[in-house]
Design a protein around this motif. Structure first.
Motif, mmCIF file in Angstrom:
data_model
loop_
_atom_site.group_PDB
_atom_site.id
_atom_site.type_symbol
_atom_site.label_atom_id
_atom_site.label_comp_id
_atom_site.label_asym_id
_atom_site.label_seq_id
_atom_site.Cartn_x
_atom_site.Cartn_y
_atom_site.Cartn_z
ATOM 1 N N LEU A 196 0.549 -1.494 -0.119
ATOM 2 C CA LEU A 196 -0.094 -0.064 -0.269
ATOM 3 C C LEU A 196 1.004 1.100 0.120
ATOM 4 C CD1 LEU A 196 -2.937 -0.830 2.496
ATOM 5 C CD2 LEU A 196 -2.899 -1.005 0.260
ATOM 6 N N PRO A 197 0.238 2.541 -0.751
ATOM 7 C CA PRO A 197 1.050 3.715 -0.438
ATOM 8 C C PRO A 197 1.623 4.186 0.524
ATOM 9 C CG PRO A 197 -1.364 4.320 -1.484
ATOM 10 C CD PRO A 197 -0.793 2.530 -1.398
ATOM 11 N N VAL B 297 2.772 15.709 7.234
ATOM 12 C CA VAL B 297 2.279 15.892 6.619
ATOM 13 C C VAL B 297 0.910 16.114 5.560
ATOM 14 C CG1 VAL B 297 1.441 18.787 6.513
ATOM 15 C CG2 VAL B 297 3.590 17.792 8.171
ATOM 16 N N ASP B 298 -0.599 16.628 5.845
ATOM 17 C CA ASP B 298 -0.846 16.593 4.180
ATOM 18 C C ASP B 298 -0.918 17.904 3.430
ATOM 19 O OD1 ASP B 298 -2.648 14.875 4.983
ATOM 20 O OD2 ASP B 298 -4.691 16.042 5.719
ATOM 21 N N PRO C 291 7.576 18.047 3.596
ATOM 22 C CA PRO C 291 7.034 16.915 4.437
ATOM 23 C C PRO C 291 6.923 15.375 3.250
ATOM 24 C CG PRO C 291 6.491 18.851 5.576
ATOM 25 C CD PRO C 291 6.582 19.045 4.202
ATOM 26 N N TRP C 292 7.251 15.889 1.984
ATOM 27 C CA TRP C 292 6.518 15.063 0.827
ATOM 28 C C TRP C 292 7.546 13.712 1.250
ATOM 29 C CZ3 TRP C 292 3.430 12.787 -1.833
ATOM 30 C CH2 TRP C 292 3.286 12.389 -3.474
ATOM 31 N N SER D 94 -2.205 10.843 0.419
ATOM 32 C CA SER D 94 -1.253 12.396 1.823
ATOM 33 C C SER D 94 -2.419 13.307 1.844
ATOM 34 C CB SER D 94 0.225 12.373 1.067
ATOM 35 O OG SER D 94 1.106 11.547 0.673
ATOM 36 N N GLY D 95 -3.766 13.380 1.780
ATOM 37 C CA GLY D 95 -4.886 14.467 1.678
ATOM 38 C C GLY D 95 -4.738 14.669 0.261
#
Length: 273
Positions: free
Chosen positions: A17-18, A34-35, A63-64, A103-104
């Protein structure tokens, strides 16, 4: 029957899963959770990313946690937008899309260069892709075999209404998604043309199959910039490598999609980094 269709249960959950990949990347790199911005853009050619970095308008989203790409953020139509450049081709585009939605991200827009199949007008212009001919491998891991991967009609309508009457010219129609751009033979082009296909690109079918499987909101646009090198002065995108027109189109879409459920101004303003 090609082997790529063997043992494909598209309803079965994936083991890998990612979220797991992102979790381990954050652990290794010491990154916070963080989104990303609610609206993100894929820029396969990377022209928008380069121009916005050069002008200082785009900044890295630190944060990516993706191992393969950099996420930048910039402000468009008063909203924070995430931008990933150079994710070319169906597998790469979906790899990034999976991680963005984990990630949002709530709406992903892809703006990819495309070659003209049906001579609707002179390049450059845009096509809002309402369906994509599946001539790549990634989509078959997300959706049962079918000729096309379909966009969500509501997203297409919102985009078409938002871009109606704008410059440059904007069409709505089908594209052909291929994994092999240098194998666009005369017979293959003629077949696509006979189906009413407007342009050829490398990501839309897979992104739409992923979107249907994940119930994610994805819209793909083709920036038709060339006739596959069959004419002089080909591959001319317009001013600033086409970024002025592309950003103008995106600004209209951002404004239009504010009305989608779950995309209020507060949500769209998310862009911490």
């Amino acid at each position: 029957m090609p082997s790529i269709l063997d043992n494909k249960n598209t309803a079965a959950p994936s083991v890998f899963l990612p979220a797991a990949l992102l979790r381990e990347a954050r652990r290794q790199k010491g990154l916070p959770t963080v989104d990303v911005p609610a609206i993100c853009v894929l820029d396969p050619d990377g022209d928008m990313v380069r121009r916005l970095r050069e002008s200082g308008e785009a900044q890295p989203f630190k944060p990516w946690a993706c191992y393969h790409t950099q996420l930048d953020t910039f402000t468009l139509a008063g909203q924070a937008i995430g931008l990933v450049g150079c994710a070319v081709g169906a597998p790469f585009a979906v790899l990034v899309a999976e991680q963005l939605f984990a990630s949002g991200c709530r709406l992903l827009i892809s703006v990819t260069s495309a070659g003209q199949i049906t001579a609707s007008t002179s390049p450059p212009y845009f096509v809002i892709i309402d369906r994509a001919l599946r001539d790549e491998g990634t989509s078959y891991h997300y959706a049962a075999p079918a000729e096309y991967a379909e966009a969500q009609p509501r997203l297409v309508k919102i985009a078409a209404d938002a871009l109606d009457g704008t410059a440059p010219h904007v069409l709505v129609g089908a594209t052909w998604t291929t994994d092999a751009p240098f194998r666009e033979t005369a017979d293959a082009i003629d077949l696509a043309k006979s189906k009413g296909v407007l342009a050829v690109e490398m990501e839309a079918a897979a992104l739409y199959a992923f979107a249907a499987s994940a119930k994610a909101q994805v819209l793909c646009l083709a920036h038709v910039t060339n006739t596959m090198g069959q004419a002089g002065d080909d591959f001319e995108k317009g001013e600033a490598d086409g970024t002025r027109d592309a950003l103008a189109v995106l600004a209209r879409l951002v404004n239009a999609f504010r009305e989608l459920p779950g995309h209020d101004v507060e949500t769209l303003s998310n862009g911490d980094g």
